[in-house]
Design a protein around this motif. Structure first.
Motif, PDB file in Angstrom:
ATOM      1  N   SER A   1      40.687  35.943  39.666  1.00 35.71           N
ATOM      2  CA  SER A   1      40.646  37.159  39.069  1.00 35.71           C
ATOM      3  C   SER A   1      39.370  37.977  39.489  1.00 35.71           C
ATOM      4  O   SER A   1      38.489  37.206  40.423  1.00 35.71           O
ATOM      5  CB  SER A   1      40.433  37.021  37.539  1.00 35.71           C
TER       6      SER A   1
ATOM      7  N   ALA B   1      47.153  33.737  43.890  1.00 35.71           N
ATOM      8  CA  ALA B   1      46.077  33.426  42.724  1.00 35.71           C
ATOM      9  C   ALA B   1      45.697  34.648  41.777  1.00 35.71           C
ATOM     10  O   ALA B   1      45.778  34.560  40.561  1.00 35.71           O
ATOM     11  CB  ALA B   1      44.895  32.654  43.252  1.00 35.71           C
ATOM     12  N   THR B   2      45.396  35.798  42.603  1.00 35.78           N
ATOM     13  CA  THR B   2      45.171  36.818  41.902  1.00 35.78           C
ATOM     14  C   THR B   2      46.335  37.471  40.939  1.00 35.78           C
ATOM     15  O   THR B   2      46.125  38.027  39.869  1.00 35.78           O
ATOM     16  CB  THR B   2      44.482  38.015  42.959  1.00 35.78           C
TER      17      THR B   2
ATOM     18  N   GLU C   1      36.506  35.440  41.127  1.00 39.56           N
ATOM     19  CA  GLU C   1      36.159  34.363  40.373  1.00 39.56           C
ATOM     20  C   GLU C   1      36.954  33.178  41.163  1.00 39.56           C
ATOM     21  O   GLU C   1      38.024  33.618  41.825  1.00 39.56           O
ATOM     22  CB  GLU C   1      36.406  34.538  38.805  1.00 39.56           C
ATOM     23  N   GLN C   2      36.913  32.053  40.382  1.00 40.14           N
ATOM     24  CA  GLN C   2      37.572  31.007  41.005  1.00 40.14           C
ATOM     25  C   GLN C   2      39.043  30.785  40.985  1.00 40.14           C
ATOM     26  O   GLN C   2      39.769  30.488  41.546  1.00 40.14           O
ATOM     27  CB  GLN C   2      36.988  29.581  40.712  1.00 40.14           C
ATOM     28  N   ASP C   3      39.317  31.531  39.814  1.00 44.13           N
ATOM     29  CA  ASP C   3      40.919  31.517  39.589  1.00 44.13           C
ATOM     30  C   ASP C   3      41.501  32.632  40.131  1.00 44.13           C
ATOM     31  O   ASP C   3      42.962  33.013  39.962  1.00 44.13           O
ATOM     32  CB  ASP C   3      41.294  31.646  37.918  1.00 44.13           C
TER      33      ASP C   3
ATOM     34  N   ARG D   1      48.741  35.686  39.939  1.00 40.73           N
ATOM     35  CA  ARG D   1      48.804  34.957  38.822  1.00 40.73           C
ATOM     36  C   ARG D   1      47.740  35.136  37.668  1.00 40.73           C
ATOM     37  O   ARG D   1      48.254  34.993  36.467  1.00 40.73           O
ATOM     38  CB  ARG D   1      48.867  33.525  39.325  1.00 40.73           C
ATOM     39  N   SER D   2      46.511  35.322  37.994  1.00 43.12           N
ATOM     40  CA  SER D   2      45.576  35.868  36.941  1.00 43.12           C
ATOM     41  C   SER D   2      46.058  36.973  36.198  1.00 43.12           C
ATOM     42  O   SER D   2      45.853  37.025  34.973  1.00 43.12           O
ATOM     43  CB  SER D   2      44.320  35.919  37.674  1.00 43.12           C
TER      44      SER D   2
END
Length: 358
Positions: free
Chosen positions: A291, A18-19, A287-289, A21-22
């Motif tokens: 990042s 996820a990180t 953060e939730q995304d 992808r951010s």
């Protein structure tokens, strides 16, 4: 391709992806990775983000980032210090920034074993390193920048020169891979290692900055008792328990990237348990995304500045990869140990030996 890096109890593989992808979400169509949406691009942080993309398995995005470097390199081997939306905002060239693509290219090749990629990027690395070494002084230190007008700034930085040390080691690994002997680079590496270990007076005094504290360990010159003593001595000045590492010792501002670089340094010294604890301490910036906020002013209880930077997320991924060994690039910082061999010339006026690698 293996799963993205993960550290039990701190960061899962899904978290790391996820990180990554951010970071990819901020990447421009050109392949450039700015600090954040609408932010500027500098070569060092761009490469750091590309390395994280590689480690997390986003290989096409990483290769786009390296292709941007190849297309934007100037004739002298350098890149502008700052670019925004394709427009140069600062035409000066930072030597550390220009050396760092060597680390990224070697890292990506270790993960992918893509010979065509390495062949495309080797001339880029060679030109960049030659540019950087053109600003090395007789004693071994390297001026931190060449101004837009073409003159050297006339000041060397400990953290920057330490990082260049690691870049030189990686560039030499590439040279060996291609069978291209670079004796001048080896001499330059020995002189730089000597200056970093034996001549603190060669560098501008910036010991209030955490980077000057741990970078000689992270980048290779001090990985013995001298390095351990260095970390222990100033631990109380920089580490805030449960929050992370202060950027400077006289401001209550912990920063995620500096915290993760200390994690890497601790791991290199064999202090894995402490490294995991420190990595866990900065997860409040997530953060939730996926990042990460750049930093946190603990005296005010506020995140500052109001930005989530790609290179902070990248540092998290690289620290997790080093701790987990998830990819063949996870030990990229272990290549920073200087090798004994070529003697130091008399440019510095002393006879202290070059440190011997582990």
């Amino acid at each position: 391709m293996s799963e993205p890096p993960a550290v039990d109890g701190v960061l899962s593989a899904a978290d790391a992806l996820a990180t990554a992808r951010s970071i990819a979400a901020v990447q421009e169509r050109s392949g450039a990775v700015p600090w954040f949406h609408g932010g500027h691009v500098d070569p060092w942080d761009h490469v750091e983000s590309a390395m994280a993309l590689s480690a997390a398995g986003l290989l096409s995005e990483a290769e786009r980032a390296y292709d941007w470097l190849r297309r934007t390199q100037r004739r002298d081997g350098s890149w502008p210090l700052r670019v925004r939306a394709g427009v140069v905002e600062d035409a000066a060239a930072d030597t550390n920034f220009c050396a760092y693509p060597a680390v990224g290219v070697w890292h990506h090749f270790r993960i992918t074993r893509d010979e065509r990629f390495a062949e495309r990027m080797w001339p880029v690395v060679r030109r960049a390193i030659d540019f950087v070494l053109g600003l090395q002084r007789d004693r071994g230190e390297i001026d931190w920048a060449r101004g837009a007008g073409g003159s050297a700034i006339g000041e060397a930085l400990l953290a920057g020169s330490s990082s260049i040390h690691h870049s030189l080691v990686c560039a030499l690994e590439l040279a060996v891979h291609f069978g291209c002997a670079q004796p001048d680079w080896e001499v330059a590496l020995d002189r730089l290692a000597h200056a970093l270990r034996h001549h603190p007076e060669a560098f501008a005094e910036k010991d209030r900055y955490a980077m000057d504290w741990y970078y000689p360990v992270l980048a290779g010159p001090l990985r013995d008792d001298a390095g351990r003593d260095r970390i222990v001595r100033r631990w109380p000045d920089f580490v805030v328990d449960g929050l992370g590492v202060l950027c400077v010792d006289d401001h209550p501002w912990v920063t995620g990237a500096e915290t993760c670089e200390l994690v890497l340094s601790l791991d290199l010294l064999g202090w894995r348990e402490h490294a995991v604890e420190v990595l866990a301490s900065m997860q409040h910036l997530r953060e939730q995304d996926g990042s990460y906020w750049t930093g946190y002013v603990h005296a005010d209880g506020k995140r500052w500045p109001d930005e989530r930077t790609t290179w902070t997320g990248a540092a998290v991924i690289l620290a997790a990869d080093a701790l987990s060994g998830a990819t063949p690039g996870g030990d990229i910082f272990r290549t920073g140990v200087p090798r004994a061999g070529l003697p130091v010339d008399d440019g510095c006026g002393c006879s202290a030996p070059v440190p011997v690698g582990e």
